[in-house]
Design a protein around this motif. Structure first.
Motif, mmCIF file in Angstrom:
data_model
loop_
_atom_site.group_PDB
_atom_site.id
_atom_site.type_symbol
_atom_site.label_atom_id
_atom_site.label_comp_id
_atom_site.label_asym_id
_atom_site.label_seq_id
_atom_site.Cartn_x
_atom_site.Cartn_y
_atom_site.Cartn_z
ATOM 1 N N UNK A 266 0.859 -1.183 0.000
ATOM 2 C CA UNK A 266 0.000 0.000 0.000
ATOM 3 C C UNK A 266 0.895 1.232 0.000
ATOM 4 N N UNK A 267 0.640 2.137 -0.936
ATOM 5 C CA UNK A 267 1.398 3.390 -0.955
ATOM 6 C C UNK A 267 0.460 4.547 -0.654
ATOM 7 N N UNK A 268 1.069 5.627 -0.177
ATOM 8 C CA UNK A 268 0.304 6.822 0.188
ATOM 9 C C UNK A 268 -0.380 7.409 -1.046
ATOM 10 N N UNK A 269 -1.626 7.853 -0.897
ATOM 11 C CA UNK A 269 -2.310 8.464 -2.040
ATOM 12 C C UNK A 269 -1.620 9.765 -2.460
ATOM 13 N N UNK B 233 -2.964 2.515 4.882
ATOM 14 C CA UNK B 233 -2.619 1.097 4.953
ATOM 15 C C UNK B 233 -3.616 0.203 5.692
ATOM 16 N N UNK B 234 -4.060 0.603 6.877
ATOM 17 C CA UNK B 234 -4.969 -0.268 7.625
ATOM 18 C C UNK B 234 -6.287 -0.464 6.889
ATOM 19 N N UNK C 228 -6.842 -0.245 3.618
ATOM 20 C CA UNK C 228 -6.630 -1.057 2.420
ATOM 21 C C UNK C 228 -6.439 -2.518 2.800
ATOM 22 N N UNK C 229 -5.640 -2.785 3.827
ATOM 23 C CA UNK C 229 -5.412 -4.166 4.271
ATOM 24 C C UNK C 229 -6.739 -4.826 4.635
ATOM 25 N N UNK C 230 -7.561 -4.142 5.417
ATOM 26 C CA UNK C 230 -8.841 -4.713 5.841
ATOM 27 C C UNK C 230 -9.800 -4.883 4.662
ATOM 28 N N UNK C 231 -9.807 -3.930 3.728
ATOM 29 C CA UNK C 231 -10.669 -4.050 2.547
ATOM 30 C C UNK C 231 -10.254 -5.224 1.670
ATOM 31 N N UNK C 232 -8.950 -5.391 1.459
ATOM 32 C CA UNK C 232 -8.461 -6.498 0.638
ATOM 33 C C UNK C 232 -8.752 -7.831 1.335
ATOM 34 N N UNK C 233 -8.563 -7.881 2.637
ATOM 35 C CA UNK C 233 -8.869 -9.105 3.398
ATOM 36 C C UNK C 233 -10.324 -9.497 3.208
ATOM 37 N N UNK C 234 -11.198 -8.522 3.253
ATOM 38 C CA UNK C 234 -12.626 -8.783 3.081
ATOM 39 C C UNK C 234 -12.943 -9.152 1.624
ATOM 40 N N UNK C 235 -12.392 -8.409 0.699
ATOM 41 C CA UNK C 235 -12.627 -8.613 -0.731
ATOM 42 C C UNK C 235 -12.199 -10.018 -1.186
#
Length: 154
Positions: free
Chosen positions: A40-43, A91-92, A94-101
């Motif tokens: 994950x990189x900063x927007x 980061x947190x 995105x990590x949680x969204x990808x985990x769910x996705x």
């Protein structure tokens, strides 16, 4: 018995995330699990727009994919199926969204990232992932050599 089929490994180039990736590869069976390496990189700042913002996004994505390819080649001896994911955002989240996705069964994450200052100011990404994850989270910390050696030839 719970089957671990999809493992999410957030990585940032730190030794801690490299060791977490190695440990995850050692932990799962090549026949039954798929690893997802996530960077994950900063927007890009919203005040930057147009073509310049797009070029910065492309550069950030390319840099993230380059790092992910390094991690993938590190894990190649394990014979695991590895998918690379690069996203922009906090980061947190995105990590949680990808985990769910991806409906991941496990998140393996290093206890320390690259930015110690960020941990002091914003709180730990790991803590927020632990609080928000809907699957088990394995946090690796100061792993002894025995956990990193002989893991599929790593």
């Amino acid at each position: 018995m719970i089957k671990i089929e999809r493992v999410l490994i957030p990585v940032d180039g730190s030794d801690s995330s490299r060791n977490a990736a190695k440990y995850a590869a050692h932990l799962v069976s090549p026949r039954s699990a798929k690893l997802y390496l996530l960077n994950v990189w900063e927007p890009i700042n919203m005040t930057i727009g147009g073509e310049k913002a797009e070029k910065l996004r492309e550069r950030a994505h390319a840099k993230a994919m380059e790092m992910l390819e390094e991690y993938k080649s590190l894990l190649e001896p394990c014979g695991l199926e590895v998918e690379l994911i690069a996203r922009s955002g906090r980061p947190d989240y995105v990590i949680l969204n990808v985990q769910d996705e991806l409906d991941c069964d496990l998140i393996v994450i290093g206890s320390r990232g690259l930015s110690v200052l960020e941990n002091v100011i914003m709180g730990s990404v790991v803590t927020r992932v632990l609080e928000g994850a809907t699957c088990p989270v394995l946090v690796t910390r100061n792993l002894r050599v025995k956990y990193l050696q002989d893991a599929c030839g790593l």
